[in-house]
Write a protein that holds these residues in place. Structure first.
Motif, PDB file in Angstrom:
ATOM      1  N   ASN A   7       0.846  -1.214   0.000  1.00 47.58           N
ATOM      2  CA  ASN A   7       0.000   0.000   0.000  1.00 47.58           C
ATOM      3  C   ASN A   7       0.870   1.249   0.000  1.00 47.58           C
ATOM      4  O   ASN A   7       0.679   2.173   0.791  1.00 47.58           O
ATOM      5  N   LEU A   8       1.822   1.262  -0.906  1.00 46.49           N
ATOM      6  CA  LEU A   8       2.831   2.316  -0.936  1.00 46.49           C
ATOM      7  C   LEU A   8       2.832   3.004  -2.294  1.00 46.49           C
ATOM      8  O   LEU A   8       2.807   2.351  -3.331  1.00 46.49           O
ATOM      9  N   ILE A   9       2.860   4.319  -2.255  1.00 43.51           N
ATOM     10  CA  ILE A   9       3.024   5.135  -3.458  1.00 43.51           C
ATOM     11  C   ILE A   9       4.393   5.793  -3.340  1.00 43.51           C
ATOM     12  O   ILE A   9       4.695   6.427  -2.324  1.00 43.51           O
ATOM     13  N   ILE A  10       5.222   5.657  -4.361  1.00 41.62           N
ATOM     14  CA  ILE A  10       6.531   6.293  -4.397  1.00 41.62           C
ATOM     15  C   ILE A  10       6.467   7.373  -5.463  1.00 41.62           C
ATOM     16  O   ILE A  10       6.135   7.087  -6.613  1.00 41.62           O
ATOM     17  N   GLU A  11       6.764   8.595  -5.079  1.00 44.87           N
ATOM     18  CA  GLU A  11       6.669   9.700  -6.032  1.00 44.87           C
ATOM     19  C   GLU A  11       7.946  10.521  -6.007  1.00 44.87           C
ATOM     20  O   GLU A  11       8.466  10.849  -4.954  1.00 44.87           O
ATOM     21  N   TYR A  12       8.432  10.817  -7.212  1.00 50.14           N
ATOM     22  CA  TYR A  12       9.571  11.713  -7.345  1.00 50.14           C
ATOM     23  C   TYR A  12       9.033  13.093  -7.678  1.00 50.14           C
ATOM     24  O   TYR A  12       8.241  13.246  -8.606  1.00 50.14           O
ATOM     25  N   ARG A  13       9.448  14.109  -6.897  1.00 53.51           N
ATOM     26  CA  ARG A  13       8.994  15.480  -7.120  1.00 53.51           C
ATOM     27  C   ARG A  13      10.187  16.403  -7.263  1.00 53.51           C
ATOM     28  O   ARG A  13      11.043  16.469  -6.386  1.00 53.51           O
ATOM     29  N   SER A  14      10.199  17.114  -8.351  1.00 54.85           N
ATOM     30  CA  SER A  14      11.219  18.140  -8.558  1.00 54.85           C
ATOM     31  C   SER A  14      11.042  19.236  -7.517  1.00 54.85           C
ATOM     32  O   SER A  14       9.923  19.704  -7.278  1.00 54.85           O
ATOM     33  N   ASP A  50      -1.829  14.009  -1.446  1.00 54.02           N
ATOM     34  CA  ASP A  50      -1.217  13.124  -0.445  1.00 54.02           C
ATOM     35  C   ASP A  50      -2.243  12.747   0.618  1.00 54.02           C
ATOM     36  O   ASP A  50      -2.339  11.582   1.021  1.00 54.02           O
ATOM     37  N   ALA A  51      -3.018  13.730   1.087  1.00 54.00           N
ATOM     38  CA  ALA A  51      -4.042  13.471   2.104  1.00 54.00           C
ATOM     39  C   ALA A  51      -5.106  12.508   1.571  1.00 54.00           C
ATOM     40  O   ALA A  51      -5.546  11.597   2.289  1.00 54.00           O
ATOM     41  N   GLY A  57      -5.756   4.739   2.442  1.00 56.54           N
ATOM     42  CA  GLY A  57      -4.977   3.635   2.984  1.00 56.54           C
ATOM     43  C   GLY A  57      -3.575   3.473   2.430  1.00 56.54           C
ATOM     44  O   GLY A  57      -2.899   2.489   2.717  1.00 56.54           O
ATOM     45  N   TYR A  58      -3.116   4.421   1.636  1.00 58.50           N
ATOM     46  CA  TYR A  58      -1.773   4.344   1.069  1.00 58.50           C
ATOM     47  C   TYR A  58      -0.781   5.161   1.879  1.00 58.50           C
ATOM     48  O   TYR A  58      -1.134   6.176   2.463  1.00 58.50           O
TER      49      TYR A  58
END
Length: 82
Positions: A7-14, A50-51, A57-58
């Motif tokens: 239940n994981l989201i991985i995000e790359y943000r500049s 994100d919220a 549930g992530y």
């Protein structure tokens, strides 16, 4: 990236586009009437999304320009891979 088993989201943000506030996210000196609202909206959208993801549930794991190496190591630990 979505890791469903965790239940994981991985995000790359500049840092610039998401106006992180670090040394990589300096506000442009020209056309500030455009850039300030634009980058502020990006940042607000990130917080809102994100919220929403967390309430679904992530876990949201964010990697940025300024903390890339450190976050990769942390991600390895989260995923259980060293």
């Amino acid at each position: 990236f979505l890791v469903p088993s965790r239940n994981l989201i991985i995000e790359y943000r500049s840092c610039f586009w998401h106006y992180h506030g670090c040394r990589f996210s300096r506000m442009p000196k020209s056309r500030q009437e455009y850039w300030i609202p634009k980058l502020t909206r990006n940042r607000e959208r990130d917080l809102r999304k994100d919220a929403e993801l967390e309430s679904a549930g992530y876990r949201v794991f964010v990697i940025r320009d300024c903390d890339f190496e450190e976050k990769l190591e942390e991600l390895r630990e989260v995923l259980g891979k060293k």
